[in-house]
Structure formats: structure tokens, C-alpha cells
Design a protein around this motif. Sequence first.
Motif, PDB file in Angstrom:
ATOM      1  N   LYS A  42       0.827  -1.218   0.000  1.00 57.43           N
ATOM      2  CA  LYS A  42       0.000   0.000   0.000  1.00 57.43           C
ATOM      3  C   LYS A  42       0.856   1.261   0.000  1.00 57.43           C
ATOM      4  CE  LYS A  42      -4.384  -1.319   2.082  1.00 57.43           C
ATOM      5  NZ  LYS A  42      -5.177  -1.305   3.318  1.00 57.43           N
ATOM      6  N   GLY A  43       1.961   1.209   0.709  1.00 56.11           N
ATOM      7  CA  GLY A  43       2.833   2.383   0.777  1.00 56.11           C
ATOM      8  C   GLY A  43       3.303   2.800  -0.611  1.00 56.11           C
ATOM      9  N   MET A  47       3.639  10.467   2.816  1.00 54.50           N
ATOM     10  CA  MET A  47       4.112  11.795   2.407  1.00 54.50           C
ATOM     11  C   MET A  47       5.370  12.191   3.181  1.00 54.50           C
ATOM     12  SD  MET A  47       2.073  12.384  -0.009  1.00 54.50           S
ATOM     13  CE  MET A  47       2.636  14.001  -0.513  1.00 54.50           C
ATOM     14  N   ARG A  48       5.426  11.815   4.448  1.00 53.48           N
ATOM     15  CA  ARG A  48       6.627  12.128   5.239  1.00 53.48           C
ATOM     16  C   ARG A  48       7.853  11.453   4.624  1.00 53.48           C
ATOM     17  NH1 ARG A  48       3.059  12.183   9.655  1.00 53.48           N
ATOM     18  NH2 ARG A  48       3.308   9.996  10.204  1.00 53.48           N
ATOM     19  N   ASN A  49       7.670  10.226   4.204  1.00 49.18           N
ATOM     20  CA  ASN A  49       8.775   9.489   3.565  1.00 49.18           C
ATOM     21  C   ASN A  49       9.175  10.151   2.242  1.00 49.18           C
ATOM     22  OD1 ASN A  49      10.574   7.543   2.791  1.00 49.18           O
ATOM     23  ND2 ASN A  49       9.220   5.801   3.135  1.00 49.18           N
ATOM     24  N   LEU A  50       8.184  10.575   1.475  1.00 48.45           N
ATOM     25  CA  LEU A  50       8.463  11.226   0.176  1.00 48.45           C
ATOM     26  C   LEU A  50       9.172  12.559   0.388  1.00 48.45           C
ATOM     27  CD1 LEU A  50       5.137  10.497  -1.783  1.00 48.45           C
ATOM     28  CD2 LEU A  50       7.386   9.468  -2.171  1.00 48.45           C
ATOM     29  N   VAL A  51       8.778  13.302   1.416  1.00 49.35           N
ATOM     30  CA  VAL A  51       9.447  14.572   1.714  1.00 49.35           C
ATOM     31  C   VAL A  51      10.901  14.302   2.104  1.00 49.35           C
ATOM     32  CG1 VAL A  51       9.547  16.515   3.333  1.00 49.35           C
ATOM     33  CG2 VAL A  51       7.352  15.805   2.362  1.00 49.35           C
ATOM     34  N   HIS A  52      11.091  13.289   2.940  1.00 50.58           N
ATOM     35  CA  HIS A  52      12.437  12.934   3.396  1.00 50.58           C
ATOM     36  C   HIS A  52      13.323  12.553   2.210  1.00 50.58           C
ATOM     37  CE1 HIS A  52      15.502  10.334   5.401  1.00 50.58           C
ATOM     38  NE2 HIS A  52      15.545  11.411   6.165  1.00 50.58           N
ATOM     39  N   HIS A 103      -4.712   8.991   6.847  1.00 50.54           N
ATOM     40  CA  HIS A 103      -3.732   8.695   7.893  1.00 50.54           C
ATOM     41  C   HIS A 103      -2.517   7.959   7.293  1.00 50.54           C
ATOM     42  CE1 HIS A 103      -2.203   7.823  11.856  1.00 50.54           C
ATOM     43  NE2 HIS A 103      -2.150   6.538  11.563  1.00 50.54           N
ATOM     44  N   HIS A 104      -2.804   6.935   6.497  1.00 51.23           N
ATOM     45  CA  HIS A 104      -1.724   6.153   5.877  1.00 51.23           C
ATOM     46  C   HIS A 104      -0.954   7.031   4.868  1.00 51.23           C
ATOM     47  CE1 HIS A 104      -0.451   1.939   4.261  1.00 51.23           C
ATOM     48  NE2 HIS A 104       0.557   2.792   4.282  1.00 51.23           N
ATOM     49  N   LEU A 105      -1.697   7.830   4.099  1.00 51.29           N
ATOM     50  CA  LEU A 105      -1.039   8.691   3.108  1.00 51.29           C
ATOM     51  C   LEU A 105      -0.123   9.716   3.787  1.00 51.29           C
ATOM     52  CD1 LEU A 105      -0.694   9.504   0.137  1.00 51.29           C
ATOM     53  CD2 LEU A 105      -2.658  11.030   0.397  1.00 51.29           C
TER      54      LEU A 105
END
Lengths: 149, 170
Positions: free
Chosen positions: A5-6, A45-50, A39-41
Motif C-alpha cells: 500500500k505504501g 508523504m513524510r517518507n516522500l518529503v524525506h 492517515h496512511h497517506l
Amino acid sequence: MKLNKGSLFALFAVLELAGNGDRQLSTTDIAGKYGISTHHLAKVMRNLVHSGLVQAVRGVGGGYRFAGNVSRTTLLDVIQLFEKLESELDMPNQGNPACEPIVAELRSITGEIDDLTKAILDTITLETALKSTRLRTEAAASVAAGTPS
Amino acid sequence: MDSREGSSLLSLPIMVLKYHMATKDPILIRNAVPTDLDAIIEIDDVGPKEEKPAYWRGIFSHYGSGEKKERIFLVAETGGEIVGFIAGEVRAWEFGSAPCGWCFALAVSPKMRGAGIAKRMFDEIRRRLKGAGVTTVRTMVDRNNKVTLSFFRSQGLRSGRYIELEREID
């Protein structure tokens, strides 16, 4: 291949943002459009920003915008932020010598499949995926309207 | 006389394309001629350089005349300089495959990448292959050659019905 899903949510978000240029979109905007968990998104998004692919814009009207290179970033670049894309053998008898030759052969075969999967995903840029998606949408709209595409 | 001025070549279709912003010269897509070979070898960055002159001379003798519509060898030229090439042919009945276009070489000078030259050469070879009676085009590219693979992907090519297999010969 089964995308988790991620990865899938990340591809929704990255393609949505990359397809909208400088426009900023919130997690709620993206989750609402694709019918996925906000919530999952938000975690995705935090991972994508990182990773630097996406930039968070603070303040009123803030949200996220695409910060990568649409003609250089591939689907694999996005997916590998969330999973390794490597086949696993669900082995009940770990370490049983009788299994080893067959397991070694199966690992070789699944490795070949994994390499091909990655090679394909690594040559499809976001730009190409967006173009193909757009053509697919237009073709579907033409069919729905009863006009030739 | 420069072979490019040969009468047979004057009758060949030549595409004048948009101007490249770096050169302001028109970009032409035309049939390759013998005097293009040095530039083609220079642009070709795949494989060992020392084997390329003989290879490309052989390719040119087979594909370069432009007399057979099913054999195509094109270059992109701007400002009198060769900046790209593409080669292909119609192949038929290999392991039962109906006649199809086969693109076996494509390269653009690194300094001219991003100007749409590969797309224009590919559009032209597709046009000619269609004129030769085929409706499908295939290619085979090293999986590590991301530039070329991504280009073909961007042009709509996908994994096809045929799978490439290989092994070392003992």
C-alpha cells in the motif's frame, strides 16, 4: 509482483503532484481523490518529503508539491522508498539440506524475475507514466462518449 | 563529387525539422551516406571502439544504400554535423513472427540530447517501416542502458510477445 500500500499510495501522490506542476495539494486532497486512507497517506508523504521527491509547503494554502525531476525519476525510484521488490520463498523447513538444491534453483529463477521487474520499472519515468495515463483516460472518455479516440 | 550530392540521393525523402535552440540550424533527418561513417562511429558509445569501423562499414553496405525500403539507416544532421543515427529493417518469420520492424541501433550525440532528435528519427523510421508494410516495431536494448530504454518506453514500446534468452557457449 505485489505492490504494498505504501508504494501504491506514493505513486498516486507523486503522479498527482508531478502532473500538476507547481500546484500544491494537501494530503486530504490526494486521499479524497483516490479514496485512500488520509492517515496512511500522511505517513507516506513524510517518507516522500524525506527523500526529496516532494516538498512540504507550510502556511495558509500549504500542502505538498513535486520537487523531483519528472523526466528522470522512475517508478522504481518511488517504489524502492517503500519496499525492496524481492521475491521471498515461504520456507517451512529452513536449513533442511534436502531442500537446498531446489531452493537454490528457485532463488535463481525468482532473482531473474525480480531483475526483469526492476529493469522495467526503472525505465518508466514519471513523465512517461503520466503521458500513458493521460492517453488511457482520453481513450476511456472517447469510448464512453461513443466517439473514436 | 560529394556522395551526398548524388542524384539518387536527391530523390530521397528528407525531413527538415524544427531548429535546435543551441545551433539555430535546421535539423535534417536523411539517409546515411558513406561520409557519415566517422561521425556515426564517434557517436556510437556502446561496445568496444576498435571494432566499430568494420562493424559500421558492414552495416552501411547492407543498410545504407536507401534502395530497399525495408532496410533503413538514417542520420540527424544540423549545421553540417551528424548528431544522431538510427537503423532498422523489416524482419520476418523469426520463430514464427509475422513481418515486423526491427530497430537495432539508435544514438544521439550527448551534447544534443534533450532536443527531441531521437524522437524525430524514431518517428521517421516508423513512418518508413509503415510504408514498407509492417505495423509493429521491436527493439532490444541492454537493461543497463537506461537512457535508450527510457526513450523507447516514452515512445510507447512495451515488453512484447518474444523473450530474449542467452547463454555462454562452452
